[in-house]
Design a protein around this motif. Sequence first.
Motif, PDB file in Angstrom:
ATOM      1  N   MET A 116       0.842  -1.164   0.000  1.00  0.00           N
ATOM      2  CA  MET A 116       0.000   0.000   0.000  1.00  0.00           C
ATOM      3  C   MET A 116       0.891   1.232   0.000  1.00  0.00           C
ATOM      4  O   MET A 116       1.881   1.294   0.715  1.00  0.00           O
ATOM      5  N   PHE A 117       0.552   2.178  -0.830  1.00  0.00           N
ATOM      6  CA  PHE A 117       1.301   3.424  -0.912  1.00  0.00           C
ATOM      7  C   PHE A 117       0.347   4.583  -0.645  1.00  0.00           C
ATOM      8  O   PHE A 117      -0.819   4.543  -1.020  1.00  0.00           O
ATOM      9  N   THR A 118       0.878   5.605   0.001  1.00  0.00           N
ATOM     10  CA  THR A 118       0.086   6.798   0.285  1.00  0.00           C
ATOM     11  C   THR A 118       1.028   7.966   0.540  1.00  0.00           C
ATOM     12  O   THR A 118       2.235   7.776   0.705  1.00  0.00           O
ATOM     13  N   HIS A 119       0.497   9.154   0.577  1.00  0.00           N
ATOM     14  CA  HIS A 119       1.281  10.323   0.932  1.00  0.00           C
ATOM     15  C   HIS A 119       1.267  10.441   2.451  1.00  0.00           C
ATOM     16  O   HIS A 119       0.491   9.754   3.142  1.00  0.00           O
ATOM     17  N   TRP A 120       2.124  11.290   3.003  1.00  0.00           N
ATOM     18  CA  TRP A 120       2.243  11.382   4.459  1.00  0.00           C
ATOM     19  C   TRP A 120       0.918  11.702   5.141  1.00  0.00           C
ATOM     20  O   TRP A 120       0.600  11.125   6.179  1.00  0.00           O
ATOM     21  N   ALA A 121       0.152  12.571   4.581  1.00  0.00           N
ATOM     22  CA  ALA A 121      -1.116  12.945   5.220  1.00  0.00           C
ATOM     23  C   ALA A 121      -2.086  11.765   5.261  1.00  0.00           C
ATOM     24  O   ALA A 121      -2.965  11.699   6.118  1.00  0.00           O
ATOM     25  N   GLY A 122      -1.920  10.793   4.342  1.00  0.00           N
ATOM     26  CA  GLY A 122      -2.824   9.651   4.294  1.00  0.00           C
ATOM     27  C   GLY A 122      -2.389   8.453   5.123  1.00  0.00           C
ATOM     28  O   GLY A 122      -3.082   7.435   5.156  1.00  0.00           O
ATOM     29  N   VAL A 123      -1.260   8.559   5.826  1.00  0.00           N
ATOM     30  CA  VAL A 123      -0.744   7.421   6.595  1.00  0.00           C
ATOM     31  C   VAL A 123      -1.732   6.919   7.649  1.00  0.00           C
ATOM     32  O   VAL A 123      -1.984   5.718   7.732  1.00  0.00           O
ATOM     33  N   PRO A 124      -2.337   7.772   8.476  1.00  0.00           N
ATOM     34  CA  PRO A 124      -3.262   7.246   9.487  1.00  0.00           C
ATOM     35  C   PRO A 124      -4.413   6.438   8.873  1.00  0.00           C
ATOM     36  O   PRO A 124      -4.734   5.345   9.353  1.00  0.00           O
ATOM     37  N   ASP A 125      -5.014   6.948   7.804  1.00  0.00           N
ATOM     38  CA  ASP A 125      -6.114   6.217   7.172  1.00  0.00           C
ATOM     39  C   ASP A 125      -5.621   4.918   6.526  1.00  0.00           C
ATOM     40  O   ASP A 125      -6.298   3.887   6.574  1.00  0.00           O
ATOM     41  N   ALA A 126      -4.458   4.966   5.935  1.00  0.00           N
ATOM     42  CA  ALA A 126      -3.912   3.770   5.303  1.00  0.00           C
ATOM     43  C   ALA A 126      -3.624   2.687   6.335  1.00  0.00           C
ATOM     44  O   ALA A 126      -3.899   1.500   6.101  1.00  0.00           O
ATOM     45  N   LEU A 127      -3.090   3.059   7.490  1.00  0.00           N
ATOM     46  CA  LEU A 127      -2.831   2.078   8.547  1.00  0.00           C
ATOM     47  C   LEU A 127      -4.129   1.483   9.082  1.00  0.00           C
ATOM     48  O   LEU A 127      -4.216   0.276   9.326  1.00  0.00           O
ATOM     49  N   THR A 128      -5.145   2.311   9.262  1.00  0.00           N
ATOM     50  CA  THR A 128      -6.443   1.805   9.710  1.00  0.00           C
ATOM     51  C   THR A 128      -7.012   0.825   8.687  1.00  0.00           C
ATOM     52  O   THR A 128      -7.486  -0.253   9.040  1.00  0.00           O
ATOM     53  N   HIS A 129      -6.935   1.175   7.425  1.00  0.00           N
ATOM     54  CA  HIS A 129      -7.436   0.303   6.359  1.00  0.00           C
ATOM     55  C   HIS A 129      -6.665  -1.025   6.352  1.00  0.00           C
ATOM     56  O   HIS A 129      -7.261  -2.108   6.240  1.00  0.00           O
ATOM     57  N   ALA A 130      -5.341  -0.961   6.477  1.00  0.00           N
ATOM     58  CA  ALA A 130      -4.521  -2.180   6.466  1.00  0.00           C
ATOM     59  C   ALA A 130      -4.861  -3.065   7.647  1.00  0.00           C
ATOM     60  O   ALA A 130      -4.963  -4.294   7.526  1.00  0.00           O
ATOM     61  N   ARG A 131      -5.068  -2.467   8.823  1.00  0.00           N
ATOM     62  CA  ARG A 131      -5.402  -3.251  10.019  1.00  0.00           C
ATOM     63  C   ARG A 131      -6.752  -3.933   9.875  1.00  0.00           C
ATOM     64  O   ARG A 131      -6.923  -5.082  10.248  1.00  0.00           O
TER      65      ARG A 131
END
Length: 116
Positions: free
Chosen positions: A1-16
């Motif tokens: 999964m790739f994202t920009h810095w501002a999207g890290v929290p949402d990306a981590l939630t989605h991955a979890r």
Amino acid sequence: MFTHWAGVPDALTHARLHWPAPEDLVPPVPHMQRYAGTPLAKSPEGVRYANHVRGRSALAIFFVRFRQDLPAEVATATTSVSKRHRPEFNKNDARNAGMAAGLVDYKVCSVNAAMV
């Protein structure tokens, strides 16, 4: 999964929340296994492979399996390689020149039962 810095929290939630099942995970191929079955380069003219070093060899590449065998193997190689083929420099000179030119000192070798 790739994202920009501002999207890290949402990306981590989605991955979890959408973590794949163990049977869906693909393990990485071990580094050295990538070279399994790759033959040695074709021999240049005048090169001969042998199971032992013969007198007056210009080059000898040998493998030592056990530390206790190292002194005897080095002694054999030292007496077997013709003195006229021994360079006036050592591995540190070669490594330093390569690194100064931007090269990396890295060696990989895979040996199979057919070569032993």
